[in-house]
Design a protein around this motif. Structure first.
Motif, PDB file in Angstrom:
ATOM      1  N   ALA A  54       0.846  -1.188   0.000  1.00  0.00           N
ATOM      2  CA  ALA A  54       0.000   0.000   0.000  1.00  0.00           C
ATOM      3  C   ALA A  54       0.881   1.236   0.000  1.00  0.00           C
ATOM      4  CB  ALA A  54      -0.928  -0.012   1.208  1.00  0.00           C
ATOM      5  N   LEU A  81      -0.517   1.262  -7.727  1.00  0.00           N
ATOM      6  CA  LEU A  81      -0.267   2.474  -6.950  1.00  0.00           C
ATOM      7  C   LEU A  81       0.200   3.598  -7.871  1.00  0.00           C
ATOM      8  CD1 LEU A  81       1.613   0.901  -3.894  1.00  0.00           C
ATOM      9  CD2 LEU A  81      -0.803   1.537  -4.040  1.00  0.00           C
ATOM     10  N   LEU A 100      -4.772   6.147   1.862  1.00  0.00           N
ATOM     11  CA  LEU A 100      -4.079   4.864   1.829  1.00  0.00           C
ATOM     12  C   LEU A 100      -4.560   4.143   0.584  1.00  0.00           C
ATOM     13  CD1 LEU A 100      -2.124   2.903   3.274  1.00  0.00           C
ATOM     14  CD2 LEU A 100      -4.152   1.843   4.313  1.00  0.00           C
ATOM     15  N   LEU A 102      -4.303   1.044  -2.127  1.00  0.00           N
ATOM     16  CA  LEU A 102      -4.008  -0.376  -1.954  1.00  0.00           C
ATOM     17  C   LEU A 102      -3.610  -1.027  -3.276  1.00  0.00           C
ATOM     18  CD1 LEU A 102      -4.150  -2.405   0.423  1.00  0.00           C
ATOM     19  CD2 LEU A 102      -6.371  -3.124  -0.483  1.00  0.00           C
ATOM     20  N   TYR A 104      -3.959  -4.133  -4.369  1.00  0.00           N
ATOM     21  CA  TYR A 104      -4.575  -5.455  -4.183  1.00  0.00           C
ATOM     22  C   TYR A 104      -4.164  -6.397  -5.315  1.00  0.00           C
ATOM     23  CZ  TYR A 104      -8.097  -3.507  -7.421  1.00  0.00           C
ATOM     24  OH  TYR A 104      -8.734  -2.924  -8.491  1.00  0.00           O
ATOM     25  N   ALA A 122      -6.913  -4.570   4.463  1.00  0.00           N
ATOM     26  CA  ALA A 122      -6.465  -3.180   4.589  1.00  0.00           C
ATOM     27  C   ALA A 122      -7.392  -2.381   5.494  1.00  0.00           C
ATOM     28  CB  ALA A 122      -6.387  -2.535   3.208  1.00  0.00           C
TER      29      ALA A 122
END
Length: 297
Positions: A54, A81, A100, A102, A104, A122
C-alpha cells in the motif's frame, strides 16, 4: 468546460490504444497515470496494510485521523499504486485526509476473491491502527468501486463497523453487463466496450456467478450501508451501473448522491490536471468526505 479539454484527452487515448498483451495493458495504465505531475507538497510513504502492499499520501492540510482508503480501477486485471497516485493525492487534499491506496492482487493470476480479501485486510489494518471507522471513507474507481461495495457488504455481514462514507467513481457494479448503456453509449465511450468487459469479467470471476453479490453488488442487499457518493460520466458505457446502483441504494434507505457529469468519459478523474471537470469532481468528493466523516473529539 471547454470541449477542447475532453477532446484532447480522447485524442490522447486514441494515440495509444489498449494493447492485447496483459503486461502491455498494465504498463499503459501506469503511463496514463504518469502524465500527471505530483505536487511538491505531497508526502508519499510506502506501507503494508494487513500484509497488502500500500501507499500513504498526505498534504499539509490533512487531518491525520481522517483516512481515504482507495481501491484503484483497471478491471481487476490492471491498475497500480503508480497509475492512480497523483489523482489519489489530490482527492486526499480535497478531503483534507490522508490517503491509503491499496495494491490489491490482480486477476488472472489472483482471481476472485483475492482482491476482496486484500481490501478487507487493509480496512481492518486501519481499525487496528487506531483509526475510527467513522473517520474512514472507502473509495474506489471503476472495478475498485464495485470492490469497495463488496467490501462493505462483507463487513456488514460480519458485524464489523462500517466506514463513515463511501465514494464510487465510475463504478463497475454489474459483471453480468445487463445495463442498456453498454450498447447505447458504445459510440461515445472511448475506453470501455462489451467485449473488453467480458474478457475482464472472465478473468476475475474464474467460474464464479457473475450475479453474485460480492462481484456484482448491484444485485446485493444494500441495506445499512453508509452515505454514498456516486460520480459517473454521461459518455460512459457503465452509466447505467451508476444509475441503477443509486436507485438500489435509495430503495434500501441508504443516503446516496448520484452525480452525472456531462460529456465525461470513464475514470475522468485520472485526468484532473488536464480537465477542469476532473478537478471539480474531486472538489465535490472533498466536500462530501468532509461533511460525512466525524470530527475528532
Amino acid at each position: 468546460m471547454a470541449s477542447s479539454e475532453i477532446d484532447r484527452v480522447r485524442a490522447l487515448l486514441v494515440s495509444r490504444p489498449r494493447p492485447s498483451d496483459l503486461a502491455e495493458r498494465r504498463e499503459r495504465l501506469d503511463w496514463l497515470g504518469s502524465l500527471s505531475t505530483m505536487p511538491g507538497d505531497v508526502r508519499v510513504e510506502p506501507a503494508e496494510a494487513g500484509g497488502v502492499p500500500a501507499e500513504w499520501t498526505s498534504t499539509p492540510g490533512a487531518d491525520p485521523a481522517r483516512v481515504l482508503l482507495f481501491l484503484h480501477g483497471g478491471g481487476y486485471v490492471s491498475g497500480s499504486l503508480a497509475s492512480h497516485r497523483v489523482m489519489v493525492a489530490e482527492a486526499g487534499r480535497e478531503a483534507r485526509a490522508r490517503t491509503l491506496a491499496l495494491a490489491y492482487r490482480l486477476a488472472p493470476e489472483h482471481p476472485f476473491p483475492a482482491a476482496l480479501e486484500d481490501a478487507l485486510a487493509a480496512y481492518r489494518f486501519l481499525l487496528g491502527s487506531g483509526i475510527a471507522a467513522e473517520r474512514i471513507c472507502l473509495g474506489g474507481e471503476s472495478a475498485g468501486g464495485g470492490l469497495a461495495l463488496a467490501t462493505l457488504i462483507r463487513l456488514r455481514e460480519a458485524g464489523e463497523p462500517l466506514p463513515g462514507c463511501l465514494w464510487c467513481a465510475s463504478p463497475w457494479a454489474d459483471l453480468e453487463m445487463s445495463g442498456a448503456s453498454i450498447e447505447t453509449k458504445d459510440a461515445v465511450d472511448p475506453i470501455i466496450h462489451r467485449p473488453y468487459l467480458a474478457e475482464l469479467a472472465t478473468a476475475y470471476l474464474n467460474g464464479a456467478d457473475p450475479r453474485g453479490p460480492l462481484v456484482s453488488p448491484l444485485h446485493a442487499d444494500l441495506a445499512r450501508l453508509p452515505p454514498t457518493l456516486i460520480q459517473v460520466g454521461s459518455a460512459e458505457t457503465l452509466l447505467d451501473d451508476s444509475v441503477r446502483l443509486a436507485g438500489a441504494l435509495a430503495a434500501a434507505d441508504v443516503a446516496v448522491t448520484l452525480s452525472v457529469w456531462p460529456h465525461m468519459i470513464h475514470a475522468w478523474h485520472l485526468f484532473h490536471q488536464q480537465l477542469a471537470q476532473g478537478r471539480a469532481s474531486l472538489a465535490q468528493l472533498g466536500r462530501f468526505v468532509r461533511n460525512h466523516l466525524a470530527e475528532e473529539v
